[in-house]
Motif scaffolding. Structure first.
Motif, PDB file in Angstrom:
ATOM      1  N   MET A  18       0.998  -1.251   0.117  1.00 14.36           N
ATOM      2  CA  MET A  18      -0.109  -0.070  -0.136  1.00 14.36           C
ATOM      3  C   MET A  18       0.569   1.259   0.229  1.00 14.36           C
ATOM      4  O   MET A  18       2.124   1.384   0.837  1.00 14.36           O
ATOM      5  CB  MET A  18      -1.288   0.554   1.277  1.00 14.36           C
ATOM      6  CG  MET A  18      -2.059  -0.917   1.645  1.00 14.36           C
ATOM      7  SD  MET A  18      -3.195  -0.951   0.271  1.00 14.36           S
ATOM      8  CE  MET A  18      -4.193   0.647   1.020  1.00 14.36           C
ATOM      9  N   SER A  19       0.406   2.107  -0.761  1.00 18.60           N
ATOM     10  CA  SER A  19       1.213   4.032  -0.574  1.00 18.60           C
ATOM     11  C   SER A  19       1.253   3.805   0.470  1.00 18.60           C
ATOM     12  O   SER A  19       0.716   3.948   1.817  1.00 18.60           O
ATOM     13  CB  SER A  19       0.001   4.246  -1.599  1.00 18.60           C
ATOM     14  OG  SER A  19      -0.039   4.019  -2.058  1.00 18.60           O
ATOM     15  N   GLN A  20       2.619   5.107   0.993  1.00 25.65           N
ATOM     16  CA  GLN A  20       2.269   6.047   2.017  1.00 25.65           C
ATOM     17  C   GLN A  20       1.090   6.867   2.419  1.00 25.65           C
ATOM     18  O   GLN A  20       0.389   7.264   1.261  1.00 25.65           O
ATOM     19  CB  GLN A  20       3.869   6.295   2.151  1.00 25.65           C
ATOM     20  CG  GLN A  20       4.979   6.182   2.102  1.00 25.65           C
ATOM     21  CD  GLN A  20       5.145   4.214   2.751  1.00 25.65           C
ATOM     22  OE1 GLN A  20       4.980   5.014   3.655  1.00 25.65           O
ATOM     23  NE2 GLN A  20       4.746   3.706   2.484  1.00 25.65           N
ATOM     24  N   SER A  21       1.434   7.479   3.504  1.00 27.12           N
ATOM     25  CA  SER A  21       0.690   7.810   4.090  1.00 27.12           C
ATOM     26  C   SER A  21       0.963   9.180   3.241  1.00 27.12           C
ATOM     27  O   SER A  21       1.645   9.771   2.798  1.00 27.12           O
ATOM     28  CB  SER A  21       0.499   8.701   5.314  1.00 27.12           C
ATOM     29  OG  SER A  21       0.594   7.195   6.297  1.00 27.12           O
ATOM     30  N   LEU A  22      -0.207   9.996   3.283  1.00 28.15           N
ATOM     31  CA  LEU A  22      -1.024  11.439   2.157  1.00 28.15           C
ATOM     32  C   LEU A  22      -0.340  12.723   2.909  1.00 28.15           C
ATOM     33  O   LEU A  22      -0.684  12.520   4.343  1.00 28.15           O
ATOM     34  CB  LEU A  22      -1.957  11.538   1.859  1.00 28.15           C
ATOM     35  CG  LEU A  22      -2.567  10.579   0.743  1.00 28.15           C
ATOM     36  CD1 LEU A  22      -4.280  10.295   0.551  1.00 28.15           C
ATOM     37  CD2 LEU A  22      -2.254  10.806   0.030  1.00 28.15           C
ATOM     38  N   THR A  23       0.142  13.437   2.896  1.00 28.25           N
ATOM     39  CA  THR A  23      -0.077  14.865   2.980  1.00 28.25           C
ATOM     40  C   THR A  23      -0.916  16.018   2.649  1.00 28.25           C
ATOM     41  O   THR A  23      -0.321  17.049   3.411  1.00 28.25           O
ATOM     42  CB  THR A  23       1.839  14.831   2.697  1.00 28.25           C
ATOM     43  OG1 THR A  23       1.313  15.281   0.903  1.00 28.25           O
ATOM     44  CG2 THR A  23       2.780  14.422   2.900  1.00 28.25           C
ATOM     45  N   GLY A  24      -1.882  15.694   1.613  1.00 29.26           N
ATOM     46  CA  GLY A  24      -1.836  16.850   1.156  1.00 29.26           C
ATOM     47  C   GLY A  24      -1.635  17.517   0.291  1.00 29.26           C
ATOM     48  O   GLY A  24      -2.454  17.599  -1.101  1.00 29.26           O
ATOM     49  N   LYS A  25      -0.809  17.361  -0.392  1.00 30.10           N
ATOM     50  CA  LYS A  25      -0.778  18.022  -1.945  1.00 30.10           C
ATOM     51  C   LYS A  25      -0.669  17.109  -3.384  1.00 30.10           C
ATOM     52  O   LYS A  25      -0.845  17.622  -3.402  1.00 30.10           O
ATOM     53  CB  LYS A  25       1.327  18.298  -1.350  1.00 30.10           C
ATOM     54  CG  LYS A  25       1.765  19.389  -0.386  1.00 30.10           C
ATOM     55  CD  LYS A  25       2.729  20.068  -0.634  1.00 30.10           C
ATOM     56  CE  LYS A  25       2.947  21.173   0.437  1.00 30.10           C
ATOM     57  NZ  LYS A  25       3.093  20.484   1.542  1.00 30.10           N
ATOM     58  N   GLU A  26      -0.395  15.687  -3.128  1.00 29.86           N
ATOM     59  CA  GLU A  26      -0.280  15.319  -3.742  1.00 29.86           C
ATOM     60  C   GLU A  26      -1.721  14.316  -4.364  1.00 29.86           C
ATOM     61  O   GLU A  26      -2.704  14.413  -3.315  1.00 29.86           O
ATOM     62  CB  GLU A  26       0.880  13.699  -3.485  1.00 29.86           C
ATOM     63  CG  GLU A  26       0.040  13.144  -2.252  1.00 29.86           C
ATOM     64  CD  GLU A  26       0.800  12.929  -1.222  1.00 29.86           C
ATOM     65  OE1 GLU A  26       0.445  13.889  -0.628  1.00 29.86           O
ATOM     66  OE2 GLU A  26       1.863  12.201  -0.810  1.00 29.86           O
ATOM     67  N   LYS A  27      -1.272  14.298  -5.810  1.00 30.73           N
ATOM     68  CA  LYS A  27      -2.976  13.456  -5.762  1.00 30.73           C
ATOM     69  C   LYS A  27      -3.540  11.478  -4.998  1.00 30.73           C
ATOM     70  O   LYS A  27      -2.242  11.675  -5.327  1.00 30.73           O
ATOM     71  CB  LYS A  27      -3.394  13.824  -7.966  1.00 30.73           C
ATOM     72  CG  LYS A  27      -4.667  13.504  -7.565  1.00 30.73           C
ATOM     73  CD  LYS A  27      -4.949  13.799  -9.300  1.00 30.73           C
ATOM     74  CE  LYS A  27      -6.301  14.455  -9.256  1.00 30.73           C
ATOM     75  NZ  LYS A  27      -6.330  14.432 -10.838  1.00 30.73           N
ATOM     76  N   ALA A  28      -4.086  12.130  -4.150  1.00 30.71           N
ATOM     77  CA  ALA A  28      -4.567  10.157  -3.669  1.00 30.71           C
ATOM     78  C   ALA A  28      -5.188   9.575  -4.364  1.00 30.71           C
ATOM     79  O   ALA A  28      -5.987   9.951  -5.681  1.00 30.71           O
ATOM     80  CB  ALA A  28      -5.400  10.854  -2.664  1.00 30.71           C
ATOM     81  N   ARG A  29      -4.852   8.041  -5.064  1.00 27.62           N
ATOM     82  CA  ARG A  29      -5.499   7.166  -5.329  1.00 27.62           C
ATOM     83  C   ARG A  29      -6.550   6.128  -4.715  1.00 27.62           C
ATOM     84  O   ARG A  29      -5.942   6.238  -3.637  1.00 27.62           O
ATOM     85  CB  ARG A  29      -4.338   5.983  -6.090  1.00 27.62           C
ATOM     86  CG  ARG A  29      -4.012   6.850  -7.905  1.00 27.62           C
ATOM     87  CD  ARG A  29      -2.764   5.686  -7.654  1.00 27.62           C
ATOM     88  NE  ARG A  29      -1.702   4.908  -6.973  1.00 27.62           N
ATOM     89  CZ  ARG A  29      -1.155   5.925  -6.551  1.00 27.62           C
ATOM     90  NH1 ARG A  29      -0.682   7.528  -6.665  1.00 27.62           N
ATOM     91  NH2 ARG A  29      -0.138   5.733  -4.985  1.00 27.62           N
ATOM     92  N   LEU A  30      -8.148   6.237  -5.425  1.00 28.48           N
ATOM     93  CA  LEU A  30      -8.659   5.628  -4.519  1.00 28.48           C
ATOM     94  C   LEU A  30      -8.882   4.218  -5.211  1.00 28.48           C
ATOM     95  O   LEU A  30      -9.374   4.360  -6.361  1.00 28.48           O
ATOM     96  CB  LEU A  30      -9.460   6.670  -4.257  1.00 28.48           C
ATOM     97  CG  LEU A  30      -9.904   8.134  -3.825  1.00 28.48           C
ATOM     98  CD1 LEU A  30     -10.904   8.805  -3.672  1.00 28.48           C
ATOM     99  CD2 LEU A  30      -9.054   8.368  -2.525  1.00 28.48           C
TER     100      LEU A  30
END
Ligand code: GRF
Length: 227
Positions: A1-13
């Protein structure tokens, strides 16, 4: 799984469905209108020919059917499903009317990155037929809860709860459609917090902006006094 988000990058759902997909549609819309800085990498259904698949196709989202009836056991189905989800490397996995009980192994693989919406005011009425159960009990309000998924059915920590009145003469269908309107608001909202890196689950507790959320999560919507 991907790393945690910081809010800047586009999240994959990745969104899992079994049916009509009106909650899926609220995510499609939220990505399109940029409420969510995210893209839906895939929609996966355990049932063929459901409307949710059509919604995904209309939005040019890869959509895949993996029919649980083709597997000898729940474990084998969940293993295949988890491998498929991981192939999209999502930040967040969204259960949107996915009508399957998940094994503890599956949940462990996505712990903290797996959310669900349940049409009741959890912890009341886990399981099925929630609206009828609320009416039968004489409750004066009902609603929906977005929560992190843990191995306990509908038992993970709540994040956001919408409350709506139960009116006299409500049928389960009428109540369900009243609740559904709110589902479409609260579910993308929770995903937005997650995608902004503001919402996490730690040691079984939901935390938003550093604050522990209580048993019901944040409460949104009308109260019984506003009937
Ligand atoms: C919603 O009521 C949701 O709370 C429940 O299943 C229903 C799915 O509806 N988990 P839809 O497929 O999103 O229209």
């Amino acid at each position: 799984m991907s790393q945690s988000l910081t809010g800047k990058e586009k999240a994959r759902l990745v969104v899992l469905i079994s049916g009509g997909g009106s909650n899926l549609q609220s995510f499609i819309d939220a990505c399109e209108n940029k409420f969510l800085n995210a893209e839906i990498a895939a929609v996966i259904s355990n049932k063929a020919n459901v409307k949710g698949l059509e919604r995904a196709a209309n939005a040019n989202i890869p959509n895949i059917v993996i029919d649980h009836r083709g597997f000898d056991s729940r474990e084998e189905f969940d293993e295949e499903l988890a491998t498929l989800i991981e192939s999209f490397n999502p930040h967040l996995v969204i259960l949107a009317g996915f009508m399957r009980i998940l094994t503890a192994d599956f949940v462990a693989r996505f712990l903290g990155k797996l959310i669900n919406i349940h049409p009741s005011l959890l912890p009341a009425y886990p399981g099925l037929h929630t609206h009828q159960r609320a009416i039968d009990a004489g409750d004066n309000e009902a609603g929906a809860t977005v929560h992190f998924v843990t191995p306990e059915l509908d038992g993970g920590p709540s994040v956001l709860q919408a409350r709506v009145p139960i009116k006299s003469n409500d049928s389960a269908e009428i109540l369900a459609s009243r609740v559904l309107t709110y589902e479409h608001q609260i579910y993308p909202q929770v995903a937005q917090w997650f995608c902004q890196g503001r919402l996490i689950m730690k040691e079984g507790i939901a935390i938003l902006d550093g604050e522990f959320l209580g048993e019901n999560g944040i409460i949104f919507g009308t109260t019984s006094e506003q009937k």
